[in-house]
Scaffold this active site. Structure first.
Site, PDB file in Angstrom:
ATOM      1  N   MET A 180       0.829  -1.207   0.000  1.00  0.00           N
ATOM      2  CA  MET A 180       0.000   0.000   0.000  1.00  0.00           C
ATOM      3  C   MET A 180       0.861   1.254   0.000  1.00  0.00           C
ATOM      4  O   MET A 180       0.569   2.237  -0.696  1.00  0.00           O
ATOM      5  CB  MET A 180      -0.938   0.018   1.217  1.00  0.00           C
ATOM      6  CG  MET A 180      -1.945   1.162   1.170  1.00  0.00           C
ATOM      7  SD  MET A 180      -2.990   1.286   2.647  1.00  0.00           S
ATOM      8  CE  MET A 180      -4.020  -0.157   2.461  1.00  0.00           C
ATOM      9  N   GLY A 181       1.944   1.243   0.769  1.00  0.00           N
ATOM     10  CA  GLY A 181       2.860   2.375   0.764  1.00  0.00           C
ATOM     11  C   GLY A 181       3.470   2.593  -0.610  1.00  0.00           C
ATOM     12  O   GLY A 181       3.562   3.724  -1.097  1.00  0.00           O
ATOM     13  N   TRP A 221       2.150   1.727  -3.384  1.00  0.00           N
ATOM     14  CA  TRP A 221       1.101   2.233  -4.278  1.00  0.00           C
ATOM     15  C   TRP A 221       1.036   3.761  -4.216  1.00  0.00           C
ATOM     16  O   TRP A 221       0.856   4.423  -5.244  1.00  0.00           O
ATOM     17  CB  TRP A 221      -0.249   1.634  -3.893  1.00  0.00           C
ATOM     18  CG  TRP A 221      -1.389   2.306  -4.589  1.00  0.00           C
ATOM     19  CD1 TRP A 221      -1.764   2.161  -5.893  1.00  0.00           C
ATOM     20  CD2 TRP A 221      -2.284   3.276  -4.036  1.00  0.00           C
ATOM     21  NE1 TRP A 221      -2.844   2.970  -6.174  1.00  0.00           N
ATOM     22  CE2 TRP A 221      -3.188   3.664  -5.052  1.00  0.00           C
ATOM     23  CE3 TRP A 221      -2.425   3.853  -2.768  1.00  0.00           C
ATOM     24  CZ2 TRP A 221      -4.189   4.601  -4.843  1.00  0.00           C
ATOM     25  CZ3 TRP A 221      -3.430   4.779  -2.556  1.00  0.00           C
ATOM     26  CH2 TRP A 221      -4.298   5.141  -3.591  1.00  0.00           C
ATOM     27  N   HIS A 222       1.218   4.333  -3.032  1.00  0.00           N
ATOM     28  CA  HIS A 222       1.218   5.789  -2.921  1.00  0.00           C
ATOM     29  C   HIS A 222       2.398   6.393  -3.684  1.00  0.00           C
ATOM     30  O   HIS A 222       2.293   7.488  -4.246  1.00  0.00           O
ATOM     31  CB  HIS A 222       1.288   6.215  -1.455  1.00  0.00           C
ATOM     32  CG  HIS A 222      -0.017   6.109  -0.732  1.00  0.00           C
ATOM     33  ND1 HIS A 222      -0.355   5.041   0.067  1.00  0.00           N
ATOM     34  CD2 HIS A 222      -1.102   6.933  -0.694  1.00  0.00           C
ATOM     35  CE1 HIS A 222      -1.559   5.217   0.569  1.00  0.00           C
ATOM     36  NE2 HIS A 222      -2.040   6.352   0.115  1.00  0.00           N
ATOM     37  N   GLY A 223       3.516   5.690  -3.697  1.00  0.00           N
ATOM     38  CA  GLY A 223       4.689   6.182  -4.408  1.00  0.00           C
ATOM     39  C   GLY A 223       5.936   5.468  -3.923  1.00  0.00           C
ATOM     40  O   GLY A 223       6.016   5.080  -2.754  1.00  0.00           O
TER      41      GLY A 223
END
Length: 388
Positions: A313-314, A316-318
């Site tokens: 998930m982290g 995915w943010h960048g």
């Protein structure tokens, strides 16, 4: 023009939703109108961004080929894990290329909404593999993929849930209830985004460069509340607009700052995202780990699963240090919470006591705010400055 910003967008939105309201009250189907609006709004928003528009068209064509192509192969050859993984990787590839390009400040296949479109396309490929999706009508798929209220920042809908609303023709009474709920959500979203988010942004700016310790703490809390009201406000407007178009898009926030533990927080914060990761990454990792006996205990598997899930998930943010640390931080918190709740006698003894729940709420809130401090990138700057 951008989604849910500026006078032009809201002028066009009012006209578009007025047409939807007329159709809904007359008990007419909304699906073709929804598709037409999505095409018109996306064209209007991207018209001044020709490169992004081109990337979007290429992306949509690719996902149509992948989803329809994989469905045909799945019907003919059944569940072949190797073929499934090839199509899954190809579906994720544009987003991955875009994220890697971002590390070098390159806009490769980048367009507004690529992350949220990828969630929708990947979910369909996964569920085609599972055998729960057996048909993918082209127009409905495009309507789902390009549904304009949630294209840029969610919430993340599921194709089967979308299908039910897409096909439904509401009675006048049913639609009037949807219309009322939708208008209420839009109005509340406007208050969140235009009033409260702006207020916290102003306070955040006032303390951003303060040198005192309490200015730093003030920045963290202002940043956290600004992010919540800005994002929750957008989500409310997107969901409210969806309601008026006959689509009951899922809510994205549910009083996250009163969570009693970090697991409760992720059941209340960016709900459609956290539930997507829970269903398609965490749960599948746990099932595979149990089937292949990777770990001695389920608790160990769950703990590692939480860390992997949140790291993804982290990412995915960048693919930056701040985002990866944010994911790792929450993954470790979730793992520790799981171990504590399963093993600690103290928790089992006092978890229903009001004083314990109040303390737990307070501690969780502080942990969440520190997470926002990591997410903001300010912590990395502070550490770098200290080292210098």
């Amino acid at each position: 023009m951008n989604f849910f910003e500026g006078l032009n967008f809201f002028t066009y939105l009012i006209a578009a939703l007025s047409g939807a309201a007329v159709l809904g009250i007359l008990e007419k189907p909304l699906r073709h109108y929804v598709f037409l609006l999505s095409v018109l709004f996306i064209t209007a928003v991207f018209w001044s961004k020709p490169q992004q528009f081109l990337y979007l068209l290429i992306y949509v064509l690719l996902q149509i080929v992948l989803v329809k192509g994989y469905l045909a192969i799945r019907k003919r050859y059944g569940r072949k894990a190797g073929i499934y993984h090839i199509f899954l990787v190809l579906s994720i590839a544009p987003l991955l290329i875009n994220k890697i390009g971002g590390l070098f400040h390159l806009s490769v296949l980048g367009f507004l909404g690529i992350s949220y479109l990828t969630f929708r396309a990947v979910q369909m490929i996964i569920e085609i593999y599972d055998g729960v999706i057996e048909e993918v009508p082209a127009v409905e798929f495009l309507s789902f993929l390009l549904f304009f209220p949630s294209i840029s920042s969610g919430p993340i809908d599921r194709s089967r849930r979308f299908h039910e609303d897409y096909e439904k023709v509401y009675t006048r009474q049913e639609y009037l209830e949807l219309l009322g709920d939708g208008l209420m959500k839009i109005m509340l979203g406007l208050v969140y985004k235009i009033v409260l988010a702006a207020l916290f942004a102003k306070w955040m700016e006032a303390v951003a460069y303060g040198e005192t310790w309490y200015a730093g703490i003030g920045y963290v809390y202002c940043y956290g509340f600004n992010m919540f009201f800005d994002f929750a406000g957008y989500s409310l407007m997107a969901v409210g607009t969806s309601y008026i178009l006959g689509v009951k898009a899922p809510d994205n926030f549910r009083l996250p700052f009163i969570s009693k533990d970090i697991k409760g927080f992720w059941d209340r914060w960016h709900i459609s995202l956290s539930h997507w990761f829970r269903d398609f990454i965490f749960s599948r990792f746990i099932m595979t780990a149990i089937r292949k006996k990777w770990f001695k205990t389920r608790l160990t598997g769950a703990s590692i699963g939480f860390i992997i899930n949140m790291l993804v998930m982290g990412a995915w943010h960048g693919l930056t240090v701040s985002y990866l640390l944010y994911g790792l931080y929450h993954g470790v918190l979730l793992a520790l919470t799981e171990i504590y709740q399963k093993k600690a006698r103290f928790y089992k003894k006092y978890k229903k006591k009001k004083w314990y729940q109040a303390v737990s709420c307070f501690v969780t809130f502080q942990l969440v705010m520190f997470g926002f401090y990591i997410f903001s990138g300010r912590m990395i700057e502070t550490v770098a400055g200290f080292i210098k």
